[in-house]
Design a protein around this motif. Structure first.
Motif, mmCIF file in Angstrom:
data_model
loop_
_atom_site.group_PDB
_atom_site.id
_atom_site.type_symbol
_atom_site.label_atom_id
_atom_site.label_comp_id
_atom_site.label_asym_id
_atom_site.label_seq_id
_atom_site.Cartn_x
_atom_site.Cartn_y
_atom_site.Cartn_z
ATOM 1 N N GLY A 110 6.133 -11.188 -8.781
ATOM 2 C CA GLY A 110 5.758 -10.400 -9.952
ATOM 3 C C GLY A 110 4.841 -9.228 -9.650
ATOM 4 N N ALA A 111 4.343 -9.116 -8.418
ATOM 5 C CA ALA A 111 3.452 -8.003 -8.083
ATOM 6 C C ALA A 111 4.201 -6.673 -8.201
ATOM 7 C CB ALA A 111 2.897 -8.165 -6.670
ATOM 8 N N PRO A 112 3.586 -5.669 -8.825
ATOM 9 C CA PRO A 112 4.244 -4.370 -8.953
ATOM 10 C C PRO A 112 4.303 -3.640 -7.613
ATOM 11 C CG PRO A 112 2.051 -4.289 -9.927
ATOM 12 C CD PRO A 112 2.286 -5.706 -9.490
ATOM 13 N N VAL A 113 5.420 -2.960 -7.391
ATOM 14 C CA VAL A 113 5.629 -2.178 -6.174
ATOM 15 C C VAL A 113 6.273 -0.850 -6.549
ATOM 16 C CG1 VAL A 113 5.828 -4.150 -4.593
ATOM 17 C CG2 VAL A 113 7.875 -3.289 -5.753
ATOM 18 N N ARG A 114 6.196 0.107 -5.615
ATOM 19 C CA ARG A 114 6.904 1.370 -5.798
ATOM 20 C C ARG A 114 7.524 1.786 -4.470
ATOM 21 N NH1 ARG A 114 3.448 5.717 -4.221
ATOM 22 N NH2 ARG A 114 1.319 4.979 -4.035
ATOM 23 N N ALA A 115 8.644 2.464 -4.565
ATOM 24 C CA ALA A 115 9.420 2.833 -3.381
ATOM 25 C C ALA A 115 8.802 4.008 -2.638
ATOM 26 C CB ALA A 115 10.847 3.184 -3.784
ATOM 27 N N VAL A 116 8.875 3.918 -1.313
ATOM 28 C CA VAL A 116 8.618 5.029 -0.405
ATOM 29 C C VAL A 116 9.791 5.034 0.569
ATOM 30 C CG1 VAL A 116 6.110 4.986 -0.623
ATOM 31 C CG2 VAL A 116 7.200 3.620 1.160
ATOM 32 N N PHE A 117 9.953 6.110 1.293
ATOM 33 C CA PHE A 117 11.122 6.224 2.166
ATOM 34 C C PHE A 117 10.697 6.485 3.594
ATOM 35 C CE2 PHE A 117 12.429 7.000 -2.104
ATOM 36 C CZ PHE A 117 13.617 6.298 -2.197
ATOM 37 N N THR A 118 11.368 5.786 4.519
ATOM 38 C CA THR A 118 11.067 5.874 5.936
ATOM 39 C C THR A 118 12.354 6.085 6.712
ATOM 40 O OG1 THR A 118 9.177 4.393 5.691
ATOM 41 C CG2 THR A 118 10.105 4.595 7.893
ATOM 42 N N GLU A 119 12.322 7.015 7.653
ATOM 43 C CA GLU A 119 13.488 7.251 8.503
ATOM 44 C C GLU A 119 13.426 6.321 9.710
ATOM 45 O OE1 GLU A 119 15.869 10.681 11.010
ATOM 46 O OE2 GLU A 119 14.153 11.267 9.777
ATOM 47 N N MET A 138 16.303 6.398 -10.318
ATOM 48 C CA MET A 138 15.397 5.342 -10.774
ATOM 49 C C MET A 138 13.954 5.809 -10.593
ATOM 50 S SD MET A 138 17.441 2.784 -11.648
ATOM 51 C CE MET A 138 18.564 4.020 -12.298
ATOM 52 N N SER A 139 13.051 5.147 -11.261
ATOM 53 C CA SER A 139 11.629 5.495 -11.160
ATOM 54 C C SER A 139 11.051 5.131 -9.794
ATOM 55 C CB SER A 139 10.835 4.773 -12.247
ATOM 56 O OG SER A 139 10.864 3.360 -12.016
ATOM 57 N N GLY A 140 11.704 4.203 -9.099
ATOM 58 C CA GLY A 140 11.154 3.714 -7.835
ATOM 59 C C GLY A 140 10.147 2.597 -8.044
ATOM 60 N N ARG A 141 10.007 2.146 -9.270
ATOM 61 C CA ARG A 141 9.055 1.079 -9.571
ATOM 62 C C ARG A 141 9.801 -0.233 -9.795
ATOM 63 N NH1 ARG A 141 4.158 2.927 -9.578
ATOM 64 N NH2 ARG A 141 3.784 5.090 -10.042
ATOM 65 N N GLY A 142 9.128 -1.307 -9.449
ATOM 66 C CA GLY A 142 9.718 -2.617 -9.641
ATOM 67 C C GLY A 142 8.673 -3.698 -9.445
ATOM 68 N N ARG A 143 9.163 -4.939 -9.312
ATOM 69 C CA ARG A 143 8.281 -6.089 -9.097
ATOM 70 C C ARG A 143 8.863 -6.949 -7.990
ATOM 71 N NH1 ARG A 143 6.985 -9.786 -13.397
ATOM 72 N NH2 ARG A 143 9.183 -10.223 -13.357
ATOM 73 N N VAL A 168 15.475 4.614 4.771
ATOM 74 C CA VAL A 168 15.528 3.373 3.994
ATOM 75 C C VAL A 168 14.356 3.319 3.014
ATOM 76 C CG1 VAL A 168 16.687 2.092 5.832
ATOM 77 C CG2 VAL A 168 14.201 2.045 5.696
ATOM 78 N N PRO A 169 14.587 2.702 1.861
ATOM 79 C CA PRO A 169 13.459 2.470 0.966
ATOM 80 C C PRO A 169 12.601 1.319 1.491
ATOM 81 C CG PRO A 169 15.508 1.731 -0.063
ATOM 82 C CD PRO A 169 15.857 2.309 1.266
ATOM 83 N N GLN A 170 11.305 1.502 1.405
ATOM 84 C CA GLN A 170 10.334 0.447 1.653
ATOM 85 C C GLN A 170 9.437 0.427 0.418
ATOM 86 O OE1 GLN A 170 8.782 1.657 5.542
ATOM 87 N NE2 GLN A 170 10.000 0.039 6.465
ATOM 88 N N TRP A 171 8.477 -0.485 0.382
ATOM 89 C CA TRP A 171 7.756 -0.719 -0.860
ATOM 90 C C TRP A 171 6.251 -0.770 -0.652
ATOM 91 C CZ3 TRP A 171 10.909 -0.336 -4.915
ATOM 92 C CH2 TRP A 171 12.271 -0.456 -4.654
ATOM 93 N N LEU A 172 5.528 -0.056 -1.481
ATOM 94 C CA LEU A 172 4.065 -0.098 -1.515
ATOM 95 C C LEU A 172 3.639 -1.025 -2.655
ATOM 96 C CD1 LEU A 172 3.166 3.700 -1.273
ATOM 97 C CD2 LEU A 172 3.096 2.005 0.573
ATOM 98 N N LEU A 173 2.647 -1.877 -2.381
ATOM 99 C CA LEU A 173 2.062 -2.664 -3.475
ATOM 100 C C LEU A 173 1.352 -1.683 -4.399
ATOM 101 C CD1 LEU A 173 0.598 -5.708 -1.544
ATOM 102 C CD2 LEU A 173 2.588 -5.679 -3.037
ATOM 103 N N ASP A 174 1.610 -1.803 -5.687
ATOM 104 C CA ASP A 174 1.069 -0.875 -6.669
ATOM 105 C C ASP A 174 -0.023 -1.594 -7.452
ATOM 106 O OD1 ASP A 174 0.855 1.450 -8.101
ATOM 107 O OD2 ASP A 174 2.881 1.383 -8.903
ATOM 108 N N ARG A 175 -1.119 -0.938 -7.648
ATOM 109 C CA ARG A 175 -2.234 -1.556 -8.369
ATOM 110 C C ARG A 175 -2.067 -1.454 -9.870
ATOM 111 N NH1 ARG A 175 -7.181 -0.841 -4.403
ATOM 112 N NH2 ARG A 175 -5.944 -0.702 -2.550
ATOM 113 N N ALA A 176 -1.124 -0.630 -10.318
ATOM 114 C CA ALA A 176 -0.950 -0.430 -11.766
ATOM 115 C C ALA A 176 -0.224 -1.589 -12.401
ATOM 116 C CB ALA A 176 -0.187 0.848 -12.023
#
Length: 152
Positions: free
Chosen positions: A125-134, A61-66, A144-152
């Motif tokens: 509805g805010a866009p987010v993208r995945a990052v990974f943390t051990e 997956m792209s790692g992008r979502g909302r 585990v995947p965690q999520w950054l708020l994405d400005r795009a």
């Protein structure tokens, strides 16, 4: 279902979901898909709920979502999370298929604490993208995947 050694929750890795966690350990977000009808499915399972095929593959997956939903935990349910309370938990619908939803935490940066995002910044509805943390505790560790708020 989850397990815990130090009070921190860890996923119980079963046969169907093991590839998800293996890919996450490599920094990849992958979701199970039916090899016959090509529909994505999550959580992973042996049989496609759409066409009943037992053939599957794991698609990157792209790692992008909302953000589909969120909650701020006050107070934490487990003592191991007390130092990070209040913290946010979100449900993310993936860009590739809004019916695929994953639960996680929004963070300000990879490996940041669970309380690193001001709850006032969260919006449906805010866009987010995945990052990974051990996560580690005792002899256990999992990425585990965690999520950054994405400005795009």
């Amino acid at each position: 279902m989850t397990g815990s050694v130090t009070g921190v929750l860890f996923p119980v890795v079963d046969e169907d979901g093991a590839p998800f966690w293996e890919y996450a350990s490599r920094g990849e977000l992958r979701v199970q898909a039916c090899a016959d009808c090509e529909r994505l499915r999550f959580p992973p399972r042996p049989c496609c709920p759409h066409c009943q095929s037992f053939e599957s593959e794991w698609r990157r997956m792209s790692g992008r979502g909302r953000i589909w939903s969120y909650v701020v935990a006050h107070p934490p349910l487990l003592p191991a999370y007390a130092a990070q309370a209040p913290y946010n938990a979100i449900v993310v619908e993936l860009a590739e298929d809004p019916l695929i939803r994953l639960v996680g935490n929004p963070v300000s940066a990879p490996n940041a604490p669970l309380n690193s995002v001001d709850p006032g910044r969260l919006r449906i509805g805010a866009p987010v993208r995945a990052v990974f943390t051990e996560l580690s505790g005792g002899a256990e560790s999992v990425t585990v995947p965690q999520w950054l708020l994405d400005r795009a």
